[in-house]
Design a protein around this motif. Structure first.
Motif, PDB file in Angstrom:
ATOM      1  N   SER B  25       0.829  -1.204   0.000  1.00 47.49           N
ATOM      2  CA  SER B  25       0.000   0.000   0.000  1.00 47.49           C
ATOM      3  C   SER B  25       0.865   1.255   0.000  1.00 47.49           C
ATOM      4  CB  SER B  25      -0.957  -0.004   1.187  1.00 47.49           C
ATOM      5  OG  SER B  25      -0.262  -0.241   2.388  1.00 47.49           O
ATOM      6  N   ILE B  29       0.884   4.124  -2.869  1.00 45.01           N
ATOM      7  CA  ILE B  29       0.633   5.527  -2.556  1.00 45.01           C
ATOM      8  C   ILE B  29       1.802   6.393  -3.016  1.00 45.01           C
ATOM      9  CG2 ILE B  29       0.385   7.169  -0.650  1.00 45.01           C
ATOM     10  CD1 ILE B  29      -1.187   4.927   0.821  1.00 45.01           C
ATOM     11  N   GLU B 118      -3.216  14.912   1.788  1.00 37.78           N
ATOM     12  CA  GLU B 118      -3.779  13.574   1.959  1.00 37.78           C
ATOM     13  C   GLU B 118      -3.115  12.913   3.155  1.00 37.78           C
ATOM     14  OE1 GLU B 118      -3.236  11.232  -1.545  1.00 37.78           O
ATOM     15  OE2 GLU B 118      -4.849  12.196  -2.655  1.00 37.78           O
ATOM     16  N   TRP B 120      -3.111   9.147   4.626  1.00 39.33           N
ATOM     17  CA  TRP B 120      -3.522   7.754   4.516  1.00 39.33           C
ATOM     18  C   TRP B 120      -3.163   7.026   5.807  1.00 39.33           C
ATOM     19  CZ3 TRP B 120      -5.982   6.024   0.113  1.00 39.33           C
ATOM     20  CH2 TRP B 120      -5.939   6.867  -0.995  1.00 39.33           C
ATOM     21  N   VAL B 122      -2.990   3.282   7.016  1.00 38.00           N
ATOM     22  CA  VAL B 122      -3.060   1.862   6.670  1.00 38.00           C
ATOM     23  C   VAL B 122      -2.684   1.086   7.931  1.00 38.00           C
ATOM     24  CG1 VAL B 122      -2.269   0.056   5.098  1.00 38.00           C
ATOM     25  CG2 VAL B 122      -2.287   2.448   4.344  1.00 38.00           C
ATOM     26  N   LEU B 155      -7.426   0.612  -4.016  1.00 39.24           N
ATOM     27  CA  LEU B 155      -6.518   1.682  -3.625  1.00 39.24           C
ATOM     28  C   LEU B 155      -5.793   2.238  -4.834  1.00 39.24           C
ATOM     29  CD1 LEU B 155      -5.003   3.321  -1.456  1.00 39.24           C
ATOM     30  CD2 LEU B 155      -3.395   1.418  -1.262  1.00 39.24           C
ATOM     31  N   SER B 205     -13.098   5.935   3.555  1.00 37.53           N
ATOM     32  CA  SER B 205     -12.593   4.685   4.117  1.00 37.53           C
ATOM     33  C   SER B 205     -12.953   3.529   3.208  1.00 37.53           C
ATOM     34  CB  SER B 205     -13.198   4.432   5.508  1.00 37.53           C
ATOM     35  OG  SER B 205     -12.741   5.388   6.425  1.00 37.53           O
ATOM     36  N   ILE B 218      -7.829   0.619   5.370  1.00 36.29           N
ATOM     37  CA  ILE B 218      -7.196   1.792   4.760  1.00 36.29           C
ATOM     38  C   ILE B 218      -8.214   2.910   4.812  1.00 36.29           C
ATOM     39  CG2 ILE B 218      -6.180   2.796   2.700  1.00 36.29           C
ATOM     40  CD1 ILE B 218      -5.393   0.067   1.765  1.00 36.29           C
ATOM     41  N   SER B 219      -7.797   4.015   5.346  1.00 39.17           N
ATOM     42  CA  SER B 219      -8.689   5.174   5.392  1.00 39.17           C
ATOM     43  C   SER B 219      -7.923   6.393   4.916  1.00 39.17           C
ATOM     44  CB  SER B 219      -9.222   5.387   6.808  1.00 39.17           C
ATOM     45  OG  SER B 219      -8.161   5.631   7.696  1.00 39.17           O
ATOM     46  N   LEU B 220      -8.672   7.357   4.556  1.00 33.89           N
ATOM     47  CA  LEU B 220      -8.073   8.529   3.934  1.00 33.89           C
ATOM     48  C   LEU B 220      -8.744   9.790   4.415  1.00 33.89           C
ATOM     49  CD1 LEU B 220      -6.455  10.032   1.680  1.00 33.89           C
ATOM     50  CD2 LEU B 220      -8.338   9.484   0.138  1.00 33.89           C
ATOM     51  N   TYR B 222      -8.571  13.675   3.075  1.00 24.66           N
ATOM     52  CA  TYR B 222      -7.978  14.360   1.937  1.00 24.66           C
ATOM     53  C   TYR B 222      -8.660  15.696   1.681  1.00 24.66           C
ATOM     54  CZ  TYR B 222     -12.091  12.949  -0.790  1.00 24.66           C
ATOM     55  OH  TYR B 222     -13.370  12.793  -1.253  1.00 24.66           O
TER      56      TYR B 222
END
Lengths: 206, 627
Positions: B25, B29, B118, B120, B122, B155, B205, B218-220, B222
């Motif tokens: 991940s 990214i 952003e 992230w 993880v 992702l 998410s 995994i969440s974001l 942004y």
């Protein structure tokens, strides 16, 4: 094994936009469902500021292009038919475990004059206005297409339990088929929208 | 028992999957956000089938070579239970300040501001309870793995749909530079975002992947739009006349040459060049430290601080083993510069003992142990460099003498061999030779100054050097002969290198001398010689200059001279030469002339061995002007 069905949001597209829209959607779906070893390939859409991902499988791309060609041909032959859609299904041993419905509303060519304009300024040049109108529609379509892609991503993430075991292969891991409506298939079994654009009045996308 | 054994192996596999998931991940990214780390072109064409790495096979997603920073991450991120927080930071121009930062005042641009666009997260979230179905562990891990495949695909796709991807694409463009940049920061806990940032940012998410004893998520967070930032192509810097060009002693020692590698020059400057090579704010690598040191809080309480950029063996100060190395943009797949076709800069480490060069750069620059030297050297053509400091026994070779010798050099007169070598070297070796040439030219001039202190020769050194070369070239065989010999003086490398400057000075003289040589009459040569040495005081000085030049090109003093001692009686010469430092002592003209005579005799001997006829013509010369 239950069959998950995903109805994608309808998109208002013009004739020349069909190809790119379908490319974005089909490749995105396939990328999330071809769970074998893939070499992702970023493709910048020609019409939109969208980058979608292909699997890097030449055969798959070719097949998708063929299907898109078929669909475009069908649309050309049946311009006044109901809104067309293709559906994409994953299947294993003739058992469909997932179906995707791609709903497209193919607009007719808008006429030059119209009563109202979306813009506040006075319309002086119909041609110019048409261009502006097109760009507005294009932007709206791009936003809608992006939403559809997000929808795909959301769906593939939420529905994962029904996926069969992934074989140790490269690229496409499950058999699939892409079906376009045929003229004989009047009741397509889909929740299609029959609205058609026969006048030049531009459609506002909500 | 079997179940226990399998459970242990399964738990090991479990941890391995989680660890690889984190790595994958992160790779996805960074590959989609940090231009300098992006290893493949934007079209996504990756390595062919035959080159699928082991790391690529994880989760059935071929991403190409992992940046070196990821390898470090793998090293420190031992505890897979810790979340991995990746901040994608936009460095952009803020409001202009009143020149508080001297790094950015040249064009009056604003102070760079870092904004997290952003974040992230993880992580593997353990459920806390041991699942009862350990018996089904193998199947559950497979299921988890399969779902992780899908998650990583999502992702990957979503990285290209988010607003930040457009910025990444802009920065990845090679045709344009911008006044902004993207950097990243990886940590195990996230610094609090500013209120302003929190207000505007959105959350996204992914559906977590259920694991046997927890779940992968995994969440974001942004920024939904980046239109509010001042992101524009940077103004191209107006062309400057470079006075301190490459190779000049005054040149920036940290200057980087174009790299053959794909966008990853082997120095810490790489990001500077890649991101915005002409953007003023980003020219100085030192300026990035402020951005990097945001990670300072980590040092206190996280093992990642101890991370080693032990992988980063290159002795580059900016890449020193500090935690910031993990954080991104300094780590760009950096490879030790040694792997490149390298030029050892040993020769430059040698500072001529008798040359207190007024231009400080050559000795200090190269002998400072500057690790960048190899990096610089990596950009130039491979050349075998002699090791000058190996004592007087060292076999002397002009660095390029052997190579250019094999070039299609017309076998002109022997005297011109060196000059041709150097002249040939300079265009081919590019910056390296320039550097050497210029450095040593200044050194040469300074050397002249020292040797002829109090004499007027210095001001004429340039002309005289032309004539010297002419003279030497006419009787240049000794020099060449010596060059072909195996020995050199302790400072000879620099002296020899000074010769490389000669072509720039004496090319015209070479031509005339070549003509001279072709007319095998000693007259013209003697004429030039005699012209160069009028009976006046000035000519004597010129003669001394010639002598010095010859001495520089002469073989090493002691041991090698002993080779010649058998041929001629050089006791006195030896005595003089023996004290190598004697060259540092002002000598009388007569001593120099004596030495010149002896050298000429040596030259004659050598050339007679080589069978060159020209020498014989010139044998009469020494007596002509020495007497």
């Amino acid at each position: 094994m239950n069959c998950e069905v995903c109805q994608l949001k309808e998109l208002e597209v013009e004739h020349f936009e069909i190809r790119e829209v379908l490319r974005c959607i089909l490749h995105t779906i396939v990328f999330h469902r071809a769970l074998g070893l893939v070499r992702p390939k970023d493709i910048d859409s020609e019409l939109f500021e969208i980058t979608y991902v292909q699997c890097g499988d030449a055969e798959l791309e070719k097949k998708i292009e063929e299907k898109i060609d078929q669909f475009i041909g069908w649309v050309e032959k049946h311009p006044n038919k109901k809104s067309q859609a293709t559906w994409f299904s994953n299947k294993t041993e003739r058992l469909y475990w997932e179906q995707w419905y791609i709903n497209l509303n193919v607009a007719q060519q808008p006429k030059a004059h119209f009563a109202k304009s979306h813009h506040s300024k006075v319309v002086v040049d119909p041609g110019e206005c048409a261009l502006v109108e097109r760009s507005v529609r294009r932007a709206a379509l791009e936003a809608a297409l992006r939403e559809v892609l997000f929808q795909i991503i959301k769906f593939v993430n939420e529905k994962r339990d029904h996926i069969p075991p992934v074989p140790n292969v490269e690229g496409v891991s499950f058999p699939y088929e892409i079906t376009i409506p045929s003229s004989s298939d009047s009741s397509f079994g889909m929740d299609v929208i029959k609205r058609m654009l026969q006048t030049g009045h531009p459609t506002m996308l909500s | 028992m079997a179940l226990q054994g399998s459970s242990q192996s399964e738990s090991g596999r479990h941890e391995q999957i989680i660890s690889q998931f984190l790595l994958k991940s992160l790779h996805i990214i960074l590959d989609s956000r940090i231009p300098s780390l992006s290893r493949h072109d934007l079209s996504g064409e990756l390595t062919p089938v035959s080159r699928v790495r082991k790391s690529d096979k994880w989760f059935n997603l071929v991403l190409g070579e992992r940046p070196a920073s990821l390898e470090d991450l793998n090293f420190w991120h031992r505890n897979v239970m810790d979340p991995m927080i990746i901040d994608v930071i936009l460095v952009h121009e803020g409001p202009s300040s009143s020149a508080t930062d001297d790094l950015y005042t040249t064009s009056g641009v604003g102070v760079p501001v870092e904004t997290v666009i952003e974040r992230w997260v993880v992580q593997y979230e353990p459920s806390g309870t041991v699942p009862p179905q350990q018996v089904e562990a193998p199947a559950s891990y497979k299921k988890m793995y399969q779902k992780a495949i899908v998650l990583l695909r999502s992702l990957y796709s979503i990285m290209r749909l988010l607003p930040a991807y457009r910025i990444f694409k802009q920065l990845s463009s090679l045709n344009q530079t911008y006044n902004f940049d993207l950097i990243y920061k990886v940590s195990s806990f996230g610094e609090l975002l500013s209120r302003a940032e929190e207000k505007v940012m959105k959350q996204y998410s992914f559906a977590p992947v259920e694991a046997p004893s927890g779940r992968l998520s995994i969440s974001l967070t942004y920024q939904p739009t980046l239109s509010g930032f001042n992101l524009a192509p940077s103004t191209p810097v107006p062309p400057n006349i470079i006075t301190d060009y490459v190779g000049s002693p005054a040149a920036d020692p940290l200057k980087v040459f174009p790299c053959t590698d794909k966008g990853i020059p082997a120095t810490s400057f790489s990001f500077r060049r890649i991101h915005s090579p002409t953007s003023v704010p980003f020219q100085r690598p030192h300026s990035w430290s402020s951005g990097i040191h945001r990670v300072a809080p980590f040092k206190q309480n996280h093992p990642l601080c101890g991370s080693p950029p032990a992988h980063h063996t290159p002795p580059v100060p900016c890449h020193s083993s500090s935690p910031p190395d993990i954080y991104g943009y300094r780590i760009q797949g950096y490879r030790p510069p040694s792997h490149k076709k390298g030029i050892s800069f040993d020769e430059h480490q040698l500072s001529p003992p008798f040359l207190p060069s007024p231009s400080p750069s050559p000795p200090t620059y190269f002998s400072s142990g500057n690790p960048f030297r190899t990096a610089q050297g990596t950009e130039t053509a491979p050349v075998s460099i002699p090791l000058p400091n190996m004592g007087r026994n060292s076999r002397y070779t002009i660095p390029n003498s052997s190579d250019p010798n094999r070039h299609s050099l017309p076998p002109m007169s022997p005297r011109s061999t060196r000059l041709d070598l150097s002249s040939q070297e300079s265009p081919s070796s590019g910056s390296r030779s320039f550097r050497k040439t210029d450095a040593l030219r200044s050194g040469e001039l300074s050397g002249f100054a020292q040797l002829y202190s109090g004499q007027k020769i210095f001001k004429d050194s340039k002309d005289d050097s032309g004539r010297f070369s002419g003279i030497v070239s006419s009787s240049g065989s000794p020099r060449v002969g010596f060059s072909r010999s195996s020995s050199r003086l302790s400072f000879q490398d620099d002296l020899d290198d000074c010769d490389f400057s000669y072509p720039f000075v004496v090319d015209d003289v070479d031509t005339s001398d070549s003509q001279t040589s072709r007319t095998p009459e000693g007259k013209e040569a003697s004429e030039s010689t005699s012209q160069a040495f009028p009976s006046a005081r000035k000519s004597q000085d010129a003669a001394v200059g010639v002598l010095v030049h010859m001495l520089r090109t002469a073989p090493p003093l002691r041991q090698d001279y002993s080779c010649y001692s058998s041929q001629t009686s050089k006791s006195e010469f030896e005595g003089e030469v023996g004290s190598g430092s004697g060259f540092c002592v002002p000598r009388k003209t007569t001593d120099a002339l004596e030495e010149l005579k002896s050298y000429r005799e040596m030259k004659d001997l050598l050339l007679s061995q080589s069978g060159t006829r020209v020498i014989k013509k010139e044998e009469a010369k020494p007596t002509a002007f020495v007497g």
